[in-house]
Design an enzyme around this catalytic site. Structure first.
Site, PDB file in Angstrom:
ATOM      1  N   ASP A   1       3.840  -0.723  11.394  1.00 16.26           N
ATOM      2  CA  ASP A   1       3.258   0.466  11.022  1.00 16.26           C
ATOM      3  C   ASP A   1       2.627   1.224  12.389  1.00 16.26           C
ATOM      4  O   ASP A   1       1.948   0.573  12.949  1.00 16.26           O
ATOM      5  CB  ASP A   1       2.255   0.224   9.934  1.00 16.26           C
ATOM      6  CG  ASP A   1       1.902   1.746   9.600  1.00 16.26           C
ATOM      7  OD1 ASP A   1       2.308   1.879   8.153  1.00 16.26           O
ATOM      8  OD2 ASP A   1       1.224   2.490   9.971  1.00 16.26           O
TER       9      ASP A   1
ATOM     10  N   SER B   1       5.877   7.825  12.502  1.00 17.07           N
ATOM     11  CA  SER B   1       5.857   6.630  11.853  1.00 17.07           C
ATOM     12  C   SER B   1       6.727   5.548  12.582  1.00 17.07           C
ATOM     13  O   SER B   1       7.858   6.008  13.222  1.00 17.07           O
ATOM     14  CB  SER B   1       6.010   6.675  10.518  1.00 17.07           C
ATOM     15  OG  SER B   1       5.210   7.523   9.599  1.00 17.07           O
TER      16      SER B   1
ATOM     17  N   ARG C   1      -1.999  12.606  10.322  1.00 22.89           N
ATOM     18  CA  ARG C   1      -0.744  12.994  10.622  1.00 22.89           C
ATOM     19  C   ARG C   1      -0.315  14.329   9.760  1.00 22.89           C
ATOM     20  O   ARG C   1      -0.631  14.242   8.590  1.00 22.89           O
ATOM     21  CB  ARG C   1       0.271  11.919  10.540  1.00 22.89           C
ATOM     22  CG  ARG C   1       1.650  12.351  10.952  1.00 22.89           C
ATOM     23  CD  ARG C   1       2.537  10.924  11.001  1.00 22.89           C
ATOM     24  NE  ARG C   1       2.140  10.195  12.252  1.00 22.89           N
ATOM     25  CZ  ARG C   1       2.452   9.194  12.254  1.00 22.89           C
ATOM     26  NH1 ARG C   1       3.143   8.382  11.640  1.00 22.89           N
ATOM     27  NH2 ARG C   1       1.969   8.465  13.558  1.00 22.89           N
TER      28      ARG C   1
ATOM     29  N   ARG D   1       8.652   3.426  11.389  1.00 19.13           N
ATOM     30  CA  ARG D   1       9.772   3.037  10.446  1.00 19.13           C
ATOM     31  C   ARG D   1      11.131   2.999  11.180  1.00 19.13           C
ATOM     32  O   ARG D   1      11.565   3.767  11.794  1.00 19.13           O
ATOM     33  CB  ARG D   1      10.076   4.220   9.139  1.00 19.13           C
ATOM     34  CG  ARG D   1      10.474   5.713   9.816  1.00 19.13           C
ATOM     35  CD  ARG D   1      10.343   6.553   8.631  1.00 19.13           C
ATOM     36  NE  ARG D   1       8.986   6.667   8.096  1.00 19.13           N
ATOM     37  CZ  ARG D   1       8.510   7.670   7.472  1.00 19.13           C
ATOM     38  NH1 ARG D   1       9.141   8.491   7.074  1.00 19.13           N
ATOM     39  NH2 ARG D   1       6.977   7.701   7.154  1.00 19.13           N
TER      40      ARG D   1
ATOM     41  N   ASP E   1       0.857  -1.399  -0.079  1.00 19.05           N
ATOM     42  CA  ASP E   1       0.038  -0.110  -0.048  1.00 19.05           C
ATOM     43  C   ASP E   1       0.828   1.445   0.053  1.00 19.05           C
ATOM     44  O   ASP E   1       0.316   2.394  -0.369  1.00 19.05           O
ATOM     45  CB  ASP E   1      -0.861  -0.159   1.263  1.00 19.05           C
ATOM     46  CG  ASP E   1      -0.313  -0.003   2.639  1.00 19.05           C
ATOM     47  OD1 ASP E   1       0.905  -0.216   2.372  1.00 19.05           O
ATOM     48  OD2 ASP E   1      -0.804  -0.223   3.459  1.00 19.05           O
ATOM     49  N   HIS E   2       2.130   1.354   0.236  1.00 16.97           N
ATOM     50  CA  HIS E   2       2.971   2.387   0.532  1.00 16.97           C
ATOM     51  C   HIS E   2       3.613   2.633  -0.938  1.00 16.97           C
ATOM     52  O   HIS E   2       3.904   3.923  -0.938  1.00 16.97           O
ATOM     53  CB  HIS E   2       3.968   2.183   1.413  1.00 16.97           C
ATOM     54  CG  HIS E   2       3.585   2.490   3.072  1.00 16.97           C
ATOM     55  ND1 HIS E   2       2.494   1.901   3.624  1.00 16.97           N
ATOM     56  CD2 HIS E   2       4.074   3.185   3.715  1.00 16.97           C
ATOM     57  CE1 HIS E   2       2.280   2.331   4.732  1.00 16.97           C
ATOM     58  NE2 HIS E   2       3.255   3.130   4.977  1.00 16.97           N
TER      59      HIS E   2
END
Length: 756
Positions: A159, A642, A447, A644, A94-95
């Protein structure tokens, strides 16, 4: 669709006995969060853990990963020696879909440009028994809510908005890739036993107010770090009036207040959603143990005694809210927003309006937005700025297309994007503003940090509900209040919008469309993992080197970040997402959007070796080549945003030794520990100001690193003077082992508490 039914069935069958065992340890009334946590402990514990202090180990029921974070996690898993994941796991693409021209064209381009990555993810998923959702199938959190979440369960996801599944009564926590790898490999997951904040919802939403406004208001009350280390547990009669997807919206954005996760008790609205999404069997099982899927009655009778903090929100009095710019906790009621725009000099003209995303693209959301649009069309009104619509999943897209909602939104000028994250995470190619140009956008996302959506620091991003976003798009300016202000048609006649309305579920049921799900191979031993040896996007990993066994001395200050330094500042997304599987290449984005406290520079600092002002990655690489260790200094809530892990892996890869800040965001602090970085906080936050650009830093006490024992920072100034300040750390025994070994994945599996 119904997945993993046998696992869920076994969970519910064992739940009553697990609750009985938990009550032996915790004989007093239990909150919902405690029930879920205790029934997922990896091993029995002799005494109740202390909230906010005791570390514990858990067995999550499942793992979910999106395509950007899955790359690095699966590269690590491939080196673990396991042949299949120990728990149900999924990957969602999806990213890596850039939003520009519309769903069809954007998806086709992504499948061409990122074919190498998608092929890798599909092949490695097939090999290790992982469910794979193709590009266009939907955003991870929406798909999880539709297909995998179940009341009372526990999951982790790579995520930060994984808590979306709390809308279905699940403790769902955003983690880094290393955590996911450990759970997939059959090991327990470590978490500090969270505090629990109770939010009592009273009354019922009405008028323009929506579930989104609950979390927008709460963000203003708690701020971006007010929920750190805590689970937000919603309860009360008001909670039962909110749809399951509305609950998901509230839980999703709980990430913006630092919460570990958020959760609602099981109720009829969740049952209805399970039925509507083809999971009646799960609803029947949940009904049979319903008493265990909410807090004990005594908790709600006297919440102050059992929650660490209690907040009351009367839904009947709740106004629509708009949060921003630049931070999700700057909260304005709609009645005060126009004055705030004028007073603060925010750009009044709305340059773009964007609805959808993982947290606000339910059928109910789109129905309410469309109800506003229908009023506009009736009077010949169109959007006065670009409007984009991002369906959260193929199920939502197919259903709202069949029911005519997409057509309605397109008729006022809306552009339908792919079922993917897109502009919400910076995957948005704008053509209407120049870099640095001041402008305002309004989104229904979660965000809104500087540059988050379009990489432009001049973009003032505000967050609201989809129906409010659409209303503002019709006005084209931020100084409009749809509750009281009229719009004007071509004849100049005033048009007042009625409050939005919408059905929770489609009358004809959901259309699942082309699901995009690919089952893994029954036996993956013969499946080859698709990585080209000369790939510029995928890179096999080498373990980080263990700690060298001596104190840290003469470290250079690479960066002293001014103000907010999120993971978007540490490791920006956007164009860099294409390199999430290639550690060396993506490390060239390190700190490139961080603000230098020593000079008016973004992403650049002083190279002590050359005396030149250069990019932080370039300086770090030169320091690493010369064997010079370096430190990054940060402010409050460093690493928020995030989950990440590249924001931790990049600094480690480029030679970073220590991160010293006033305070950390939970996920990022753990990410750094997992990668073998030394992470500490100033005992006195004002000591942040003592550090200068040319200083040399010594960290004293590293050789004797022990639980609860502070370290000493010796600051050696260029004029020969020295200062000494105290540093705190939060390492436990296992985490100290990670540091010695150079990272959690370097520690032998036998040193972890394994799943029972």
């Amino acid at each position: 669709m119904l997945f993993d039914f046998e696992m869920i069935q076994e969970f519910y069958q064992s739940l009553p006995s697990k609750i009985l065992e938990a009550r032996k340890i915790h004989p007093t009334p239990m909150t919902l969060a405690e029930k879920i946590i205790y029934t997922h402990l990896a091993a029995p514990i002799p005494v109740p853990p202390t909230r906010g202090n005791t570390y514990a180990y858990f067995n999550p029921d499942r793992v979910a990963m999106q395509d950007a974070t899955a790359q690095m996690a699966l590269l690590q898993f491939a080196s673990s020696g396991n042949t299949r994941t120990a728990v149900p796991t999924t990957v969602h693409c999806d990213h890596l879909i850039l939003a520009e021209n519309g769903a069809k064209e954007d998806l086709a381009r992504a499948n061409e440009e990122s074919q190498e990555v998608f092929a890798f993810l599909q092949s490695i998923s097939s090999k290790y028994g992982i469910g794979f959702w193709k590009p266009g199938a939907g955003i991870i959190h929406q798909v999880v809510l539709e297909s995998y979440a179940f009341p009372g369960g526990m999951m982790i996801g790579t995520d930060s908005h994984t808590p979306n599944a709390g809308g279905l009564g699940m403790v769902a926590v955003g983690v880094d890739g290393a955590d996911a790898v450990e759970v997939m490999a059959g090991m327990a997951w470590e978490l500090k036993f969270p505090k629990i904040i109770g939010v009592h919802l009273k009354g019922k939403l009405g008028g323009w107010a929506s579930p989104k406004d609950v979390i927008l208001k709460l963000a203003g009350l708690l701020t971006v770090n007010g929920g750190t280390g805590a689970i937000i547990e919603y309860f009360g009669e008001g909670a039962e009036t909110i749809s399951c997807t509305g609950k998901g919206t509230i839980c999703n954005m709980g990430a913006e207040i630092g919460a570990v996760t958020s959760v609602f008790p099981y109720d009829s609205r969740m049952k209805d959603y399970l039925h509507a999404t083809g999971r009646k069997q799960i609803a029947d099982l949940a009904d049979a143990v319903k008493e265990h899927l909410s807090a004990d009655l005594a908790i709600h009778q006297n919440p102050q005694e059992y929650y660490d903090r209690v907040i009351e929100i009367d839904l009947s009095e709740l106004q629509p809210h708009i949060n921003g710019p630049f931070t999700p906790d700057k909260s304005w009621t709609i009645s005060e927003f126009s004055d705030a725009v004028r007073h603060n000099g925010y750009p009044e003209k709305l340059s773009a309006a964007l609805i959808g995303s993982c947290m606000n693209s339910s059928y109910e959301d789109m129905e309410r937005a469309a109800s506003v649009v229908r009023q506009a069309l009736k009077h010949g009104l169109k959007a006065k700025c670009p409007l984009t619509i991002t369906p959260g999943s193929e199920m939502i897209r197919a259903t709202i297309e069949r029911d005519g909602l997409l057509k309605v939104l397109e008729e006022i000028g809306g552009l339908v994007l792919a079922n993917a994250c897109g502009p919400c995470i910076g995957q948005w190619k704008r053509h209407d503003v120049k870099f640095g140009e001041r402008n305002s956008i309004l989104t229904s996302y979660n965000r809104n940090f500087s540059g988050r959506n379009d990489a432009n620091p001049g973009t003032h991003a505000f967050v609201a509900s989809p129906e409010v976003v659409v209303a503002f798009a019709l006005a084209g300016k931020l100084t409009f209040n749809p509750v009281v202000d009229p719009l004007f048609n071509e004849e100049g006649l005033p048009i007042r919008l009625e409050p939005p309305h919408g059905k929770e579920f489609p009358t004809k049921g959901f259309d699942f469309g082309e699901s995009g799900f690919v089952s893994p191979a029954n036996d993956g031993t013969a499946v080859e993992i698709a990585i080209h040896p000369e790939s510029q996007r995928l890179q096999l990993l080498e373990p980080f080197k263990p700690w060298a066994g001596h104190e840290f001395s003469d470290l250079r200050v690479l960066l002293k970040a001014a103000g907010k330094c999120t993971t978007d500042h540490i490791s920006p997304a956007g164009k860099w997402l294409q390199f999430r599987g290639h550690l060396d290449r993506i490390s060239d984005n390190m700190f490139t959007t961080a603000v230098n406290a020593f000079r008016e520079e973004i992403g650049r600092g002083k190279n002590i070796l050359s005396g030149e002002i250069e990019s932080f990655p370039k300086i770090a690489r030169e320091y690493k080549e010369e064997g010079i260790g370096w430190v990054a200094i940060g402010d409050e809530n460093y690493g928020e945003g995030s989950s990440r892990e590249h924001a931790a892996m990049g600094p480690r890869h480029l030679g970073g030794r220590v991160i010293i800040v006033k305070s950390f965001a939970r996920i990022h602090e753990m990410n750094l520990k997992k990668q073998g970085m030394l992470v500490v906080t100033f005992a006195n936050p004002d000591d942040y100001h003592r550090i200068h650009e040319d200083d040399l830093l010594d960290i004293v006490g590293v050789k004797d690193l022990r639980v609860g024992v502070p370290l000493e920072l010796v600051i050696k100034h260029v004029d020969g003077t020295r200062e000494s300040v105290l540093l705190y750390h939060t390492y436990n025994e296992a985490q100290i082992g990670w540091f010695w070994a150079g990272g959690a994945l370097n520690v032998q599996n036998t040193e972890f508490i394994k799943r029972t």
